[in-house]
Design a protein around this motif. Structure first.
Motif, PDB file in Angstrom:
ATOM      1  N   ASP A  18       4.125 -20.812  13.750  1.00 34.99           N
ATOM      2  CA  ASP A  18       5.378 -21.525  13.505  1.00 34.99           C
ATOM      3  C   ASP A  18       5.954 -22.013  14.831  1.00 34.99           C
ATOM      4  N   LEU A  19       6.916 -22.901  14.733  1.00 32.88           N
ATOM      5  CA  LEU A  19       7.567 -23.400  15.930  1.00 32.88           C
ATOM      6  C   LEU A  19       8.696 -22.470  16.330  1.00 32.88           C
ATOM      7  N   GLU A  20       8.880 -22.266  17.620  1.00 30.90           N
ATOM      8  CA  GLU A  20       9.952 -21.406  18.098  1.00 30.90           C
ATOM      9  C   GLU A  20      11.286 -21.919  17.590  1.00 30.90           C
ATOM     10  N   GLY A  21      12.105 -21.021  17.087  1.00 30.55           N
ATOM     11  CA  GLY A  21      13.425 -21.370  16.577  1.00 30.55           C
ATOM     12  C   GLY A  21      13.429 -21.812  15.123  1.00 30.55           C
ATOM     13  N   GLU A  22      12.255 -21.939  14.516  1.00 30.75           N
ATOM     14  CA  GLU A  22      12.174 -22.367  13.116  1.00 30.75           C
ATOM     15  C   GLU A  22      12.620 -21.225  12.200  1.00 30.75           C
ATOM     16  N   ILE A  23      13.382 -21.544  11.189  1.00 30.68           N
ATOM     17  CA  ILE A  23      13.840 -20.546  10.227  1.00 30.68           C
ATOM     18  C   ILE A  23      12.759 -20.367   9.175  1.00 30.68           C
ATOM     19  N   LEU A  24      12.352 -19.125   8.966  1.00 32.82           N
ATOM     20  CA  LEU A  24      11.307 -18.818   7.998  1.00 32.82           C
ATOM     21  C   LEU A  24      11.899 -18.158   6.763  1.00 32.82           C
ATOM     22  N   HIS A  25      11.175 -18.261   5.657  1.00 29.87           N
ATOM     23  CA  HIS A  25      11.596 -17.687   4.377  1.00 29.87           C
ATOM     24  C   HIS A  25      10.498 -16.734   3.915  1.00 29.87           C
ATOM     25  N   ALA A  26      10.896 -15.534   3.488  1.00 29.03           N
ATOM     26  CA  ALA A  26       9.934 -14.566   2.957  1.00 29.03           C
ATOM     27  C   ALA A  26      10.275 -14.257   1.511  1.00 29.03           C
ATOM     28  N   GLU A  27       9.253 -14.231   0.668  1.00 28.52           N
ATOM     29  CA  GLU A  27       9.440 -13.883  -0.742  1.00 28.52           C
ATOM     30  C   GLU A  27       8.497 -12.738  -1.078  1.00 28.52           C
ATOM     31  N   ALA A  28       9.043 -11.660  -1.610  1.00 28.91           N
ATOM     32  CA  ALA A  28       8.246 -10.494  -1.994  1.00 28.91           C
ATOM     33  C   ALA A  28       8.215 -10.394  -3.514  1.00 28.91           C
ATOM     34  N   ILE A  29       7.031 -10.139  -4.038  1.00 28.36           N
ATOM     35  CA  ILE A  29       6.849 -10.011  -5.488  1.00 28.36           C
ATOM     36  C   ILE A  29       6.161  -8.679  -5.781  1.00 28.36           C
ATOM     37  N   GLU A  30       6.769  -7.913  -6.673  1.00 29.80           N
ATOM     38  CA  GLU A  30       6.135  -6.668  -7.109  1.00 29.80           C
ATOM     39  C   GLU A  30       5.045  -7.042  -8.106  1.00 29.80           C
ATOM     40  N   GLN A  31       3.791  -6.787  -7.746  1.00 24.28           N
ATOM     41  CA  GLN A  31       2.667  -7.142  -8.609  1.00 24.28           C
ATOM     42  C   GLN A  31       2.386  -6.059  -9.639  1.00 24.28           C
ATOM     43  N   SER A  32       2.600  -4.811  -9.241  1.00 19.75           N
ATOM     44  CA  SER A  32       2.282  -3.707 -10.137  1.00 19.75           C
ATOM     45  C   SER A  32       3.045  -2.465  -9.700  1.00 19.75           C
ATOM     46  N   ARG A  33       3.511  -1.706 -10.679  1.00 22.61           N
ATOM     47  CA  ARG A  33       4.095  -0.393 -10.392  1.00 22.61           C
ATOM     48  C   ARG A  33       3.741   0.507 -11.557  1.00 22.61           C
ATOM     49  N   SER A  34       3.030   1.563 -11.259  1.00 22.81           N
ATOM     50  CA  SER A  34       2.584   2.480 -12.291  1.00 22.81           C
ATOM     51  C   SER A  34       2.615   3.891 -11.732  1.00 22.81           C
ATOM     52  N   GLY A  35       3.284   4.780 -12.430  1.00 22.02           N
ATOM     53  CA  GLY A  35       3.390   6.150 -11.936  1.00 22.02           C
ATOM     54  C   GLY A  35       4.110   6.172 -10.601  1.00 22.02           C
ATOM     55  N   LYS A  36       3.456   6.672  -9.571  1.00 28.43           N
ATOM     56  CA  LYS A  36       4.078   6.793  -8.251  1.00 28.43           C
ATOM     57  C   LYS A  36       3.609   5.733  -7.269  1.00 28.43           C
ATOM     58  N   THR A  37       2.806   4.765  -7.705  1.00 30.91           N
ATOM     59  CA  THR A  37       2.288   3.755  -6.782  1.00 30.91           C
ATOM     60  C   THR A  37       2.749   2.355  -7.172  1.00 30.91           C
ATOM     61  N   GLY A  38       2.822   1.491  -6.164  1.00 25.39           N
ATOM     62  CA  GLY A  38       3.199   0.100  -6.387  1.00 25.39           C
ATOM     63  C   GLY A  38       2.428  -0.820  -5.453  1.00 25.39           C
ATOM     64  N   VAL A  39       2.278  -2.090  -5.869  1.00 21.13           N
ATOM     65  CA  VAL A  39       1.598  -3.102  -5.057  1.00 21.13           C
ATOM     66  C   VAL A  39       2.542  -4.296  -4.934  1.00 21.13           C
ATOM     67  N   TYR A  40       2.711  -4.803  -3.690  1.00 22.58           N
ATOM     68  CA  TYR A  40       3.661  -5.878  -3.415  1.00 22.58           C
ATOM     69  C   TYR A  40       2.995  -6.955  -2.570  1.00 22.58           C
ATOM     70  N   ASP A  41       3.218  -8.220  -2.923  1.00 21.30           N
ATOM     71  CA  ASP A  41       2.728  -9.349  -2.148  1.00 21.30           C
ATOM     72  C   ASP A  41       3.911 -10.077  -1.530  1.00 21.30           C
ATOM     73  N   ILE A  42       3.777 -10.442  -0.264  1.00 22.07           N
ATOM     74  CA  ILE A  42       4.837 -11.143   0.468  1.00 22.07           C
ATOM     75  C   ILE A  42       4.250 -12.409   1.061  1.00 22.07           C
ATOM     76  N   ALA A  43       4.943 -13.533   0.868  1.00 24.49           N
ATOM     77  CA  ALA A  43       4.536 -14.803   1.469  1.00 24.49           C
ATOM     78  C   ALA A  43       5.655 -15.270   2.387  1.00 24.49           C
ATOM     79  N   VAL A  44       5.301 -15.676   3.603  1.00 27.14           N
ATOM     80  CA  VAL A  44       6.255 -16.213   4.575  1.00 27.14           C
ATOM     81  C   VAL A  44       5.960 -17.702   4.724  1.00 27.14           C
ATOM     82  N   THR A  45       6.981 -18.540   4.521  1.00 30.22           N
ATOM     83  CA  THR A  45       6.808 -19.990   4.605  1.00 30.22           C
ATOM     84  C   THR A  45       7.827 -20.591   5.562  1.00 30.22           C
TER      85      THR A  45
END
Length: 70
Positions: A18-45
């Motif tokens: 990215d370019l210095e000083g550029e504002i970035l956006h992050a989005e996190a999505i919970e893909q799965s949560r079962s019992g005591k475990t979870g999986v999360y995907d994060i995209a930075v744009t």
């Protein structure tokens, strides 16, 4: 009800610089949560929607608190 979770595994890939000083956006999505475990995907744009980084994290529910309550 909220539970305390800690990171069990984490991976990340940088897709573009990215370019210095550029504002970035992050989005996190919970893909799965079962019992005591979870999986999360994060995209930075950038403001144009170009992917800068992709991450995947896995969590595990634990007893107690990670930060001491005051």
């Amino acid at each position: 009800r909220r539970h305390t979770r800690c990171s069990r595994d984490w991976s990340s890939d940088v897709c573009s610089s990215d370019l210095e000083g550029e504002i970035l956006h992050a989005e996190a999505i919970e893909q799965s949560r079962s019992g005591k475990t979870g999986v999360y995907d994060i995209a930075v744009t950038n403001p144009d929607g170009k992917k800068i980084a992709l991450m995947r994290g896995k969590s595990h529910q634990i007893a107690g608190s990670v930060i001491e309550k005051r």
